[in-house]
Design a protein around this motif. Structure first.
Motif, mmCIF file in Angstrom:
data_model
loop_
_atom_site.group_PDB
_atom_site.id
_atom_site.type_symbol
_atom_site.label_atom_id
_atom_site.label_comp_id
_atom_site.label_asym_id
_atom_site.label_seq_id
_atom_site.Cartn_x
_atom_site.Cartn_y
_atom_site.Cartn_z
ATOM 1 N N SER A 1 22.458 -11.408 -11.392
ATOM 2 C CA SER A 1 23.410 -12.115 -10.545
ATOM 3 C C SER A 1 22.701 -13.141 -9.673
ATOM 4 O O SER A 1 21.500 -13.068 -9.441
ATOM 5 N N CYS B 1 26.227 -14.874 -17.213
ATOM 6 C CA CYS B 1 26.604 -14.204 -18.456
ATOM 7 C C CYS B 1 26.861 -15.229 -19.541
ATOM 8 O O CYS B 1 26.692 -16.435 -19.324
ATOM 9 N N GLU C 1 33.869 -11.486 -21.499
ATOM 10 C CA GLU C 1 33.994 -10.047 -21.656
ATOM 11 C C GLU C 1 32.898 -9.277 -20.941
ATOM 12 O O GLU C 1 33.024 -8.076 -20.717
ATOM 13 N N GLU C 2 31.806 -9.962 -20.582
ATOM 14 C CA GLU C 2 30.733 -9.273 -19.849
ATOM 15 C C GLU C 2 31.118 -9.029 -18.396
ATOM 16 O O GLU C 2 30.445 -8.265 -17.697
ATOM 17 N N LEU C 3 32.173 -9.692 -17.938
ATOM 18 C CA LEU C 3 32.610 -9.538 -16.550
ATOM 19 C C LEU C 3 33.569 -8.366 -16.430
ATOM 20 O O LEU C 3 34.374 -8.116 -17.324
ATOM 21 N N ARG C 4 33.474 -7.662 -15.295
ATOM 22 C CA ARG C 4 34.532 -6.699 -14.981
ATOM 23 C C ARG C 4 35.758 -7.488 -14.546
ATOM 24 O O ARG C 4 35.645 -8.616 -14.069
ATOM 25 N N LEU C 5 36.926 -6.884 -14.632
ATOM 26 C CA LEU C 5 38.139 -7.588 -14.194
ATOM 27 C C LEU C 5 37.968 -8.013 -12.741
ATOM 28 O O LEU C 5 37.653 -7.195 -11.873
ATOM 29 N N GLN D 1 35.627 -9.801 -11.421
ATOM 30 C CA GLN D 1 34.273 -10.206 -11.047
ATOM 31 C C GLN D 1 34.068 -11.702 -11.289
ATOM 32 O O GLN D 1 34.609 -12.253 -12.246
ATOM 33 N N ARG E 1 37.212 -13.004 -14.901
ATOM 34 C CA ARG E 1 37.797 -12.511 -16.156
ATOM 35 C C ARG E 1 39.307 -12.371 -16.048
ATOM 36 O O ARG E 1 39.815 -11.655 -15.183
#
Lengths: 274, 274, 274
Positions: free
Chosen positions: A201, A217, A221-225, A227, A243
């Motif tokens: 980060s 990233c 899809e690598e992100l949490r909802l 984030q 995301r």
């Protein structure tokens, strides 16, 4: 009909009903299927933001088409109506307010003319509010059918439009939001190569929002909802994304906002202070 | 150019400016007029609702076209990029997240492949956020020009997506809102045949709204202004409508809401309680 | 396929997803590139405002096309489905609710028929909510391929739709807002010739807003930011505009609002009082 007719693409901020009238004029000259809508929802009256999008859209086309662009808040005024032949053999037609410039610069300018006013019967009776229909569409159609650029007007030096450029330092990079896309992703002018070899980060400041953490990233899809992420966009530059949400809304940023990314371990003031 | 080139249709949730870049790629391979916009306003990131609409739009086309669908929140992640040949000779191209499934199921699946990554020069430098342009459009163009499905990748078993199904009893029927249309009509998954032979008004409960009266009818014009109606939609299923108004707003329902219709004289709990 | 196939244009208020189904039907009959989207965002259910726009869009096309128009709040009811052959050799297809009338009047009506119901297999099972797909699209496709108008139905007298007309006096002119465009410009029905030879500012009253000053001009650029102007629109009539802003929002006017312009020195009550 000439043996080979070029495609004419349309990129405008005028909405579909006005654009339909341009299509009517074009189909007075062109065979079926030769007019391609790109978008009629360019950012209204915003030349620089539109210019960035036009470069991206036109850049995806093969050489040889005629690209007609209408973002023209100065229609009827002093700005010149122009047509540009590019080095790879396409044409760009529109107002000389900078909206064509980044595309022309990327494709290379072979020659530019200032379009002479149309000499069609009755033209003097139409208003001066819709050159897209009354001037640019006839010119684009003639080019699509093989007319020489010289036949449309005299040589002209188009007005440059400089999109902002990012600054890179050891500790990070500072750039600008150049587009808010359909999903609310905030596209920057920072080349994607700026994060090559980095992960984890970073510290991010965008517009007047506070400093946030964002994940470097490669895919949403690598992100949490919810984030925030920083990833290589399809424009070749970095984008700020959330995301399945709007990063632009969350950060409160618009076109033109400054963006600063600071690498972990980077000296704190080298970028933030610039 | 091959002697017969197929139409390529585009159905996306990405907006016209991103879709324009897909058209640019497609026109690198296809002759004028061979790219047809269906919509670029599919419900954003909502795979099941989009899948329902895609089935309806694609189902209206004659066999033989290539239908490219981009509703792809998982782009760049694990979901497979696929192409399907249907029994009636069309192709479906897009992500294997279910958005193609209801269409494929209706048309019949002859063969599916997982698309191999593109081997175009420079492809490794582009981001992983826009497979629509970088992967699906080239694949669709190749199929449109006659490439064999096998040449695009290896066999694959696509992931099913089950749209909800209604339940019918003697006293009524219970279903689901599967689409809110452009006018605010709420399209259900209840077959129109459910009201065959019936007339007058019924008791209706939709989402969390209270029980209402609604008129069984065949055309909007049979409704008084503001009256709620239940009628056969153009999807082959029942819709909830308000004449020249939005039934969805009045009822406060969205995609996925439950709908219960109870016939006059039906036993009160047989449906409502299910 | 016949040797010459006509273009089919689509102008609807139904949104792109429903329109896509009409394209599917049309491409069952027509070669690539023969369907042209004009707009799918006509003012919803508003026949008169849509009719004004359709006349302008269709009027820009060369003779010979088939223009399919769907603004059809009475679909499935008593209004007749019709097709009109114009004097200059185009066709108009749509509901007989007046939406085709101003266009037909301008192009000249050669003959009108009431479309007979389709006799396609299974047609009786579809609903009565989407004649655009089930009735108008097949009729338009047949005309595009050369079918004779007489083969589609029996002679019919279409229903007139009178758009409002302005009144001119020595002291000024009184008209109506007939369209709010994409930018918020308020298009009137007052011929642009009404201000020929005049300049400077005029007194303007629009809708229920108070009396304002507005500059007579020829291009948006002559206005200061935010200043109200009256200028010849691309429709051949006057428009009320605010530079890079929405005149309609500032004045609070919609379709149908009255507009009064009073010339300097004009007697005060001759126009304002009418």
């Amino acid at each position: 009909m000439p043996s080979r007719v070029r495609l004419v693409t349309l990129s405008t901020d005028i909405g579909s009903a006005y654009a339909a009238q341009m299509k009517g004029v074009l189909y007075g000259f062109l065979p079926a299927g030769h007019v391609v809508d790109l978008t009629h929802d360019l950012p209204r009256h915003r030349v620089a933001e539109s210019a960035f999008l036009v470069r991206q859209m036109v850049g995806a086309f093969p050489p040889g088409a005629v690209h007609l662009v209408v973002v023209d808040p100065g229609v009827g005024g002093d700005r010149a109506p122009i047509a540009i032949r590019t080095r790879e053999g396409s044409y760009l037609v529109g107002p000389d307010n900078g909206v064509l410039w980044p595309t022309a610069e990327r494709l290379g300018i072979a020659k530019t003319v200032r379009l002479a006013p149309p000499r069609v019967a009755g033209a003097s009776r139409v208003g001066r509010t819709f050159d897209g229909r009354d001037l640019f569409a006839p010119a684009a159609a003639r080019l699509a059918r093989g007319a020489r650029l010289d036949s449309l007007g005299k040589g002209w030096a188009p007005r440059p439009l400089r999109l902002p450029t990012p600054t890179v330092s050891e500790s990070g990079v500072k750039g600008t939001i150049v587009h808010i896309d359909h999903f609310g992703n905030a596209i920057t002018n920072i080349p994607s190569s700026a994060i090559a070899g980095r992960s984890g980060s970073v510290s991010m400041k965008a517009g007047s929002s506070g400093v946030r953490r964002a994940l470097l990233c490669a895919a949403y899809e690598e992100l949490r909802l919810g984030q925030l992420g920083v990833l290589p966009s399809s424009f070749g530059t970095l984008e700020l994304a959330a995301r399945e949400g709007s990063a632009a809304s969350r950060l409160g940023v618009k076109f033109g906002a400054a963006v600063t990314l600071r690498w972990p371990g980077g000296r704190s003031r080298a970028v933030g202070g610039k």
